[in-house]
Design an enzyme around this catalytic site. Structure first.
Site, PDB file in Angstrom:
ATOM      1  N   GLY A 147       1.557  -1.254  -0.098  1.00 56.66           N
ATOM      2  CA  GLY A 147      -0.295  -0.097  -0.083  1.00 56.66           C
ATOM      3  C   GLY A 147       0.485   1.443   0.051  1.00 56.66           C
ATOM      4  O   GLY A 147      -0.220   2.224  -0.299  1.00 56.66           O
ATOM      5  N   CYS A 198     -11.409   2.741 -29.429  1.00 57.19           N
ATOM      6  CA  CYS A 198     -12.567   3.853 -29.590  1.00 57.19           C
ATOM      7  C   CYS A 198     -13.417   3.757 -28.581  1.00 57.19           C
ATOM      8  O   CYS A 198     -15.369   3.173 -28.878  1.00 57.19           O
ATOM      9  CB  CYS A 198     -13.427   2.637 -30.667  1.00 57.19           C
ATOM     10  SG  CYS A 198     -12.783   2.380 -32.785  1.00 57.19           S
ATOM     11  N   ARG A 231       3.507  -1.426  -5.255  1.00 55.95           N
ATOM     12  CA  ARG A 231       3.591  -0.483  -6.439  1.00 55.95           C
ATOM     13  C   ARG A 231       5.505  -0.148  -6.146  1.00 55.95           C
ATOM     14  O   ARG A 231       6.014   1.301  -6.778  1.00 55.95           O
ATOM     15  CB  ARG A 231       2.673   0.610  -5.628  1.00 55.95           C
ATOM     16  CG  ARG A 231       2.718   1.677  -6.904  1.00 55.95           C
ATOM     17  CD  ARG A 231       1.265   2.587  -6.404  1.00 55.95           C
ATOM     18  NE  ARG A 231       0.421   1.907  -6.334  1.00 55.95           N
ATOM     19  CZ  ARG A 231      -0.223   2.162  -6.715  1.00 55.95           C
ATOM     20  NH1 ARG A 231      -0.404   2.740  -7.841  1.00 55.95           N
ATOM     21  NH2 ARG A 231      -1.623   1.288  -6.985  1.00 55.95           N
TER      22      ARG A 231
HETATM   23  N1  LLP Z   1      -0.917  -7.256  -0.672  1.00 52.54           N
HETATM   24  C1  LLP Z   1      -1.982  -7.681  -1.125  1.00 52.54           C
HETATM   25  C2  LLP Z   1      -3.763  -8.376  -0.268  1.00 52.54           C
HETATM   26  C3  LLP Z   1      -3.052  -6.931  -1.731  1.00 52.54           C
HETATM   27  O1  LLP Z   1      -4.331  -7.333  -2.509  1.00 52.54           O
HETATM   28  C4  LLP Z   1      -2.411  -5.206  -3.124  1.00 52.54           C
HETATM   29  C5  LLP Z   1      -2.587  -4.524  -4.439  1.00 52.54           C
HETATM   30  C6  LLP Z   1      -0.678  -5.751  -2.723  1.00 52.54           C
HETATM   31  C7  LLP Z   1      -0.266  -6.536  -1.946  1.00 52.54           C
HETATM   32  C8  LLP Z   1       0.222  -4.877  -3.153  1.00 52.54           C
HETATM   33  O2  LLP Z   1      -0.709  -3.235  -2.685  1.00 52.54           O
HETATM   34  P1  LLP Z   1       0.594  -1.948  -3.405  1.00 52.54           P
HETATM   35  O3  LLP Z   1       2.098  -1.918  -2.787  1.00 52.54           O
HETATM   36  O4  LLP Z   1       1.176  -2.254  -4.754  1.00 52.54           O
HETATM   37  O5  LLP Z   1      -0.013  -1.261  -3.264  1.00 52.54           O
HETATM   38  N2  LLP Z   1      -4.784  -1.801 -10.094  1.00 52.54           N
HETATM   39  C9  LLP Z   1      -4.343  -0.364  -8.951  1.00 52.54           C
HETATM   40  C10 LLP Z   1      -3.937  -1.361  -7.451  1.00 52.54           C
HETATM   41  C11 LLP Z   1      -4.213  -2.722  -7.210  1.00 52.54           C
HETATM   42  C12 LLP Z   1      -4.269  -2.612  -6.032  1.00 52.54           C
HETATM   43  C13 LLP Z   1      -4.452  -4.206  -5.429  1.00 52.54           C
HETATM   44  N3  LLP Z   1      -4.088  -5.432  -4.082  1.00 52.54           N
HETATM   45  C14 LLP Z   1      -3.394   0.031  -9.256  1.00 52.54           C
HETATM   46  O6  LLP Z   1      -3.199   0.711 -10.513  1.00 52.54           O
HETATM   47  O7  LLP Z   1      -3.451   1.283  -8.833  1.00 52.54           O
END
Ligand code: LLP
Length: 430
Positions: free
Chosen positions: A255, A359, A292
């Protein structure tokens, strides 16, 4: 410091100039001009910098030095085998959410003992695969799933290392689609329910309580929600310990937010301090699942200008990448800066709207974005595309998905070839 056009500079969590910067008027990934890559592999193409990933990983490792921990890279952010292999070499663990991701990690050489499996809808087959592989932790999200895990573990005669994903009921995350930690969301279990399950199965023959987990959302820019969630989680662990259930792993999810444009994310140090303050006294091993943060700024998307089009007072720059190649602007209204690959200060910047060929009106990368004068054929660079870029790409409008390239120093390597026309109907029966 090279001028990187419209990018925000010198702030935390932005791309480092050493990984992507202008040299002799050309934007380079490490030592390789992006124009050279585009000429060799065509556009659209994703380009990743190896050193950017290494640096992000090292930064996160450094701030958590004082606490026993394992970084489990969230594979969903970018699951290319070459990227996964790089994380294996860095000593990373992995967070997977499907049998497909589990198999990717194993193909990349990742050890099952460093894999955690999350997600609300694991199938029976996926649970069996995970148990057979001998993964570190299954993050279970419901009573029904727990029963299925127990049943499959008994059938395979293998203990299942389990944790419950709890929902700490905090609001966090930049966009409603990617918030997960509130009681209205489908994720995790309320504490009273989780507590009941921990107690009920405390001496289960096949379920081994190894941990507790939470993931409250993605692209979180303030430390506060993490603080609240961490305190709650710590109190749950204490509660269980008083009842004789001692957990080895505390999985705090991912996150960590990044700065794509004007966002002001927290400093990594503050995040680490907050998490450590809550968890250090518990004596657990901390697992983190960042996606991310580790890869977003390690990647750019290269695209070329196809046409310019004037409609009343609006100038459209039509490029050869589209929402099928990079979905975040369409899906979340995300702002990813776009700059020219050539450092060109000639001519004043004009406000243009950058769109792709798909489109749909939603196929728009940026509106009223200041860009120096461009012509058809010019190479443009979309920033912050390393996370949730290629993994969200589709074949919409029967467009083959882009190539992916990994740069390391003065060399680059195609880590996924551009899809061919014939890939579009692979598996179809006319
Ligand atoms: N752990 C779990 C259980 C998750 O569901 C997620 C992301 C992460 C870790 C990794 O989170 P991060 O560190 O990347 O924030 N497609 C969206 C993001 C969806 C994230 C879903 N879960 C976007 O492009 O912003």
């Amino acid at each position: 410091m090279p001028d990187r056009g419209l990018l925000p500079d010198s702030s935390p969590n932005t791309p480092a100039a050493v990984d992507f910067g202008y040299r002799r008027g050309q934007l380079c990934a490490e030592g390789v001009a992006l124009e050279r890559i585009a000429a060799a592999v065509g556009t659209p193409a994703y380009v990743y910098s190896r050193s950017a990933i290494e640096r992000a990983f090292a930064r996160l490792e450094a701030v958590f030095r004082g606490l026993p921990h394992t970084i489990c890279y969230a594979v969903k952010a970018n699951s290319n085998l070459a990227i996964l292999r790089l994380f294996v070499r860095l000593g990373s663990g992995f967070d997977v959410v499907s049998g497909g991701e589990l198999e990717r990690v194993r193909r990349a050489g990742g050890a099952p003992g460093r894999i955690v499996f999350s997600g609300v809808g694991k199938t029976r087959e996926e649970i069996r695969e995970a148990l057979r592989a001998g993964i570190l932790l299954l993050n279970v999200e419901s009573e029904a799933e727990l029963e299925l895990v127990a049943e499959q573990a008994a059938r395979l005669r293998r203990s299942a290392p389990v944790s419950l994903r709890v929902n700490p009921d905090v609001r966090a995350g930049d966009h409603p689609h990617i918030r997960t930690g509130h009681h209205t969301h489908k994720f995790g279990l309320d504490w009273p329910e989780a507590r009941r399950l921990y107690l009920r199965h405390r001496r289960h023959r096949w379920l081994l309580w190894r941990g507790i987990s939470a993931h409250i959302g993605s692209q979180i820019l303030r430390v506060e929600p993490f603080r609240r969630a961490a305190r709650r989680l710590a109190s749950y662990v204490g509660d269980l310990a008083r009842m004789g259930i001692r957990l080895r792993y505390l999985d705090f999810g991912g996150g960590i937010g990044v700065r794509y444009w004007r966002e002001r994310p927290f400093a990594l140090r503050d995040y680490a301090r907050t998490v450590s303050a809550a968890f250090a006294p518990l004596g657990c091993h901390l697992l983190l699942e960042p996606g991310r943060f580790l890869v977003a700024h390690a990647g750019v998307l290269l695209t070329r200008v196809l046409y310019l089009k004037q409609v009343r007072h609006r100038t459209f720059v039509i490029v050869d990448a589209a929402m099928n190649d990079f979905l975040r602007p369409t899906l979340y209204g995300a702002v990813h800066p776009i700059t020219t690959a050539r450092q060109d200060s000639r001519g004043r910047r004009r406000r243009v709207t950058l769109v792709g060929p798909v489109c749909e009106t939603g196929d728009c990368f940026l509106q009223d974005w200041p860009l120096p004068p461009v012509r058809p054929g010019d190479l443009l660079v979309l920033w912050g595309a390393g996370a949730y870029g290629m993994v969200l790409a589709s074949n919409y409008n029967s467009r083959p998905r882009p190539a992916e390239v990994l740069v390391s120093g003065n060399r680059f390597r195609i880590i996924r070839r551009r899809e061919a026309r014939s890939d579009l109907w692979r598996g179809e029966r006319p």
